[in-house]
Scaffold this motif. Sequence first.
Motif, mmCIF file in Angstrom:
data_model
loop_
_atom_site.group_PDB
_atom_site.id
_atom_site.type_symbol
_atom_site.label_atom_id
_atom_site.label_comp_id
_atom_site.label_asym_id
_atom_site.label_seq_id
_atom_site.Cartn_x
_atom_site.Cartn_y
_atom_site.Cartn_z
ATOM 1 N N MET A 1 1.499 14.520 5.263
ATOM 2 C CA MET A 1 1.779 13.556 6.319
ATOM 3 C C MET A 1 1.623 12.137 5.795
ATOM 4 O O MET A 1 0.650 11.807 5.145
ATOM 5 C CB MET A 1 0.818 13.780 7.486
ATOM 6 N N THR A 2 2.600 11.283 6.049
ATOM 7 C CA THR A 2 2.548 9.875 5.671
ATOM 8 C C THR A 2 2.051 9.071 6.860
ATOM 9 O O THR A 2 2.594 9.183 7.962
ATOM 10 C CB THR A 2 3.947 9.377 5.255
ATOM 11 N N ASP A 3 1.044 8.261 6.627
ATOM 12 C CA ASP A 3 0.511 7.444 7.706
ATOM 13 C C ASP A 3 1.116 6.048 7.736
ATOM 14 O O ASP A 3 1.292 5.471 8.792
ATOM 15 C CB ASP A 3 -1.010 7.360 7.574
ATOM 16 N N TYR A 4 1.448 5.510 6.541
ATOM 17 C CA TYR A 4 2.018 4.168 6.431
ATOM 18 C C TYR A 4 3.054 4.155 5.321
ATOM 19 O O TYR A 4 2.907 4.863 4.330
ATOM 20 C CB TYR A 4 0.938 3.136 6.089
ATOM 21 N N VAL A 5 4.084 3.339 5.490
ATOM 22 C CA VAL A 5 5.035 3.090 4.412
ATOM 23 C C VAL A 5 5.137 1.584 4.226
ATOM 24 O O VAL A 5 4.853 0.811 5.144
ATOM 25 C CB VAL A 5 6.437 3.697 4.695
ATOM 26 N N GLY A 6 5.550 1.190 3.026
ATOM 27 C CA GLY A 6 5.683 -0.222 2.749
ATOM 28 C C GLY A 6 6.629 -0.462 1.597
ATOM 29 O O GLY A 6 7.097 0.471 0.946
ATOM 30 N N SER A 7 6.905 -1.745 1.346
ATOM 31 C CA SER A 7 7.838 -2.117 0.295
ATOM 32 C C SER A 7 7.647 -3.581 -0.067
ATOM 33 O O SER A 7 6.972 -4.332 0.639
ATOM 34 C CB SER A 7 9.272 -1.873 0.757
ATOM 35 N N CYS A 8 8.308 -3.966 -1.153
ATOM 36 C CA CYS A 8 8.305 -5.374 -1.557
ATOM 37 C C CYS A 8 9.480 -6.080 -0.876
ATOM 38 O O CYS A 8 10.332 -5.446 -0.247
ATOM 39 C CB CYS A 8 8.385 -5.492 -3.079
ATOM 40 N N LEU A 9 9.567 -7.371 -1.038
ATOM 41 C CA LEU A 9 10.603 -8.178 -0.400
ATOM 42 C C LEU A 9 12.001 -7.800 -0.857
ATOM 43 O O LEU A 9 12.929 -7.706 -0.051
ATOM 44 C CB LEU A 9 10.349 -9.669 -0.687
ATOM 45 N N CYS A 10 12.189 -7.531 -2.143
ATOM 46 C CA CYS A 10 13.535 -7.229 -2.662
ATOM 47 C C CYS A 10 13.907 -5.759 -2.519
ATOM 48 O O CYS A 10 15.057 -5.392 -2.756
ATOM 49 C CB CYS A 10 13.661 -7.673 -4.112
ATOM 50 N N GLY A 11 12.952 -4.896 -2.161
ATOM 51 C CA GLY A 11 13.231 -3.482 -1.965
ATOM 52 C C GLY A 11 13.161 -2.627 -3.219
ATOM 53 O O GLY A 11 13.378 -1.427 -3.155
ATOM 54 N N THR A 12 12.840 -3.232 -4.348
ATOM 55 C CA THR A 12 12.723 -2.470 -5.592
ATOM 56 C C THR A 12 11.591 -1.459 -5.514
ATOM 57 O O THR A 12 11.714 -0.329 -5.969
ATOM 58 C CB THR A 12 12.492 -3.410 -6.793
ATOM 59 N N VAL A 13 10.474 -1.868 -4.928
ATOM 60 C CA VAL A 13 9.284 -1.022 -4.848
ATOM 61 C C VAL A 13 9.095 -0.539 -3.419
ATOM 62 O O VAL A 13 9.173 -1.330 -2.472
ATOM 63 C CB VAL A 13 8.022 -1.793 -5.303
ATOM 64 N N SER A 14 8.852 0.759 -3.283
ATOM 65 C CA SER A 14 8.461 1.309 -1.977
ATOM 66 C C SER A 14 7.335 2.310 -2.214
ATOM 67 O O SER A 14 7.192 2.858 -3.305
ATOM 68 C CB SER A 14 9.647 1.966 -1.264
ATOM 69 N N PHE A 15 6.539 2.501 -1.179
ATOM 70 C CA PHE A 15 5.350 3.344 -1.321
ATOM 71 C C PHE A 15 4.967 3.936 0.019
ATOM 72 O O PHE A 15 5.478 3.525 1.069
ATOM 73 C CB PHE A 15 4.182 2.540 -1.893
ATOM 74 N N GLU A 16 4.067 4.897 -0.034
ATOM 75 C CA GLU A 16 3.479 5.442 1.186
ATOM 76 C C GLU A 16 1.969 5.531 1.000
ATOM 77 O O GLU A 16 1.478 5.674 -0.118
ATOM 78 C CB GLU A 16 4.076 6.797 1.548
ATOM 79 N N ILE A 17 1.279 5.415 2.099
ATOM 80 C CA ILE A 17 -0.176 5.537 2.131
ATOM 81 C C ILE A 17 -0.487 6.721 3.026
ATOM 82 O O ILE A 17 -0.002 6.793 4.160
ATOM 83 C CB ILE A 17 -0.853 4.269 2.725
ATOM 84 N N LYS A 18 -1.277 7.645 2.516
ATOM 85 C CA LYS A 18 -1.701 8.804 3.293
ATOM 86 C C LYS A 18 -3.195 8.657 3.553
ATOM 87 O O LYS A 18 -3.986 8.649 2.618
ATOM 88 C CB LYS A 18 -1.411 10.092 2.531
ATOM 89 N N GLY A 19 -3.557 8.507 4.817
ATOM 90 C CA GLY A 19 -4.962 8.362 5.180
ATOM 91 C C GLY A 19 -5.200 7.139 6.038
ATOM 92 O O GLY A 19 -4.263 6.469 6.470
ATOM 93 N N ASP A 20 -6.464 6.862 6.249
ATOM 94 C CA ASP A 20 -6.874 5.773 7.136
ATOM 95 C C ASP A 20 -7.509 4.634 6.356
ATOM 96 O O ASP A 20 -8.039 4.821 5.267
ATOM 97 C CB ASP A 20 -7.890 6.294 8.161
ATOM 98 N N PHE A 21 -7.479 3.464 6.973
ATOM 99 C CA PHE A 21 -8.141 2.296 6.403
ATOM 100 C C PHE A 21 -9.544 2.181 6.982
ATOM 101 O O PHE A 21 -9.771 2.467 8.161
ATOM 102 C CB PHE A 21 -7.341 1.027 6.692
ATOM 103 N N ASP A 22 -10.485 1.746 6.140
ATOM 104 C CA ASP A 22 -11.873 1.571 6.562
ATOM 105 C C ASP A 22 -12.114 0.190 7.162
ATOM 106 O O ASP A 22 -12.917 0.029 8.067
ATOM 107 C CB ASP A 22 -12.826 1.759 5.377
ATOM 108 N N SER A 23 -11.428 -0.812 6.591
ATOM 109 C CA SER A 23 -11.639 -2.185 7.043
ATOM 110 C C SER A 23 -10.395 -3.024 6.794
ATOM 111 O O SER A 23 -9.517 -2.645 6.022
ATOM 112 C CB SER A 23 -12.851 -2.801 6.333
ATOM 113 N N PHE A 24 -10.356 -4.156 7.471
ATOM 114 C CA PHE A 24 -9.225 -5.082 7.410
ATOM 115 C C PHE A 24 -9.825 -6.482 7.387
ATOM 116 O O PHE A 24 -10.287 -6.980 8.404
ATOM 117 C CB PHE A 24 -8.350 -4.849 8.646
ATOM 118 N N PHE A 25 -9.848 -7.087 6.209
ATOM 119 C CA PHE A 25 -10.496 -8.389 6.052
ATOM 120 C C PHE A 25 -9.488 -9.510 5.863
ATOM 121 O O PHE A 25 -8.491 -9.354 5.153
ATOM 122 C CB PHE A 25 -11.457 -8.379 4.863
ATOM 123 N N LEU A 26 -9.773 -10.644 6.489
ATOM 124 C CA LEU A 26 -9.043 -11.885 6.270
ATOM 125 C C LEU A 26 -9.931 -12.717 5.353
ATOM 126 O O LEU A 26 -10.967 -13.220 5.783
ATOM 127 C CB LEU A 26 -8.787 -12.600 7.591
#
Length: 133
Positions: free
Chosen positions: A1-26
Amino acid sequence: MTDYVGSCLCGTVSFEIKGDFDSFFLCHCQHCQKDTGSAHAANLFSRSATLVWRSGADAVTSFTLPGSRHNKSFCKVCGSALPNTQIEGLLVVPAGCLDTEISMVPTAHIFLSSRAAWDEELGEVPKFEGLPD
């Protein structure tokens, strides 16, 4: 199961993240300000999620600031920030590179002692839905 997908601005790189995030820092440290060209970096952190490159893994490169733990992975073609695993056991994902909505709200602002002076009262700045005339 894929939880998140992402990519770079030009679309050359794409990825998926499987799992949850522990924290979100600014992060307002001076390294993150230089790194992003903005007031802060917005990064998600996980000790258990896994990163899978869908495409463009050969276009991903990393930079670690000498004498520090500050590092950034990015696309060699467009320069977009990408997930990294440079710190052992920790996945760091720039929030802006995700194509999937993030339901998690930021956990905290960190390194406020380095906060840019112009980032103090942004709630008072006029807001527009697009580029103003």
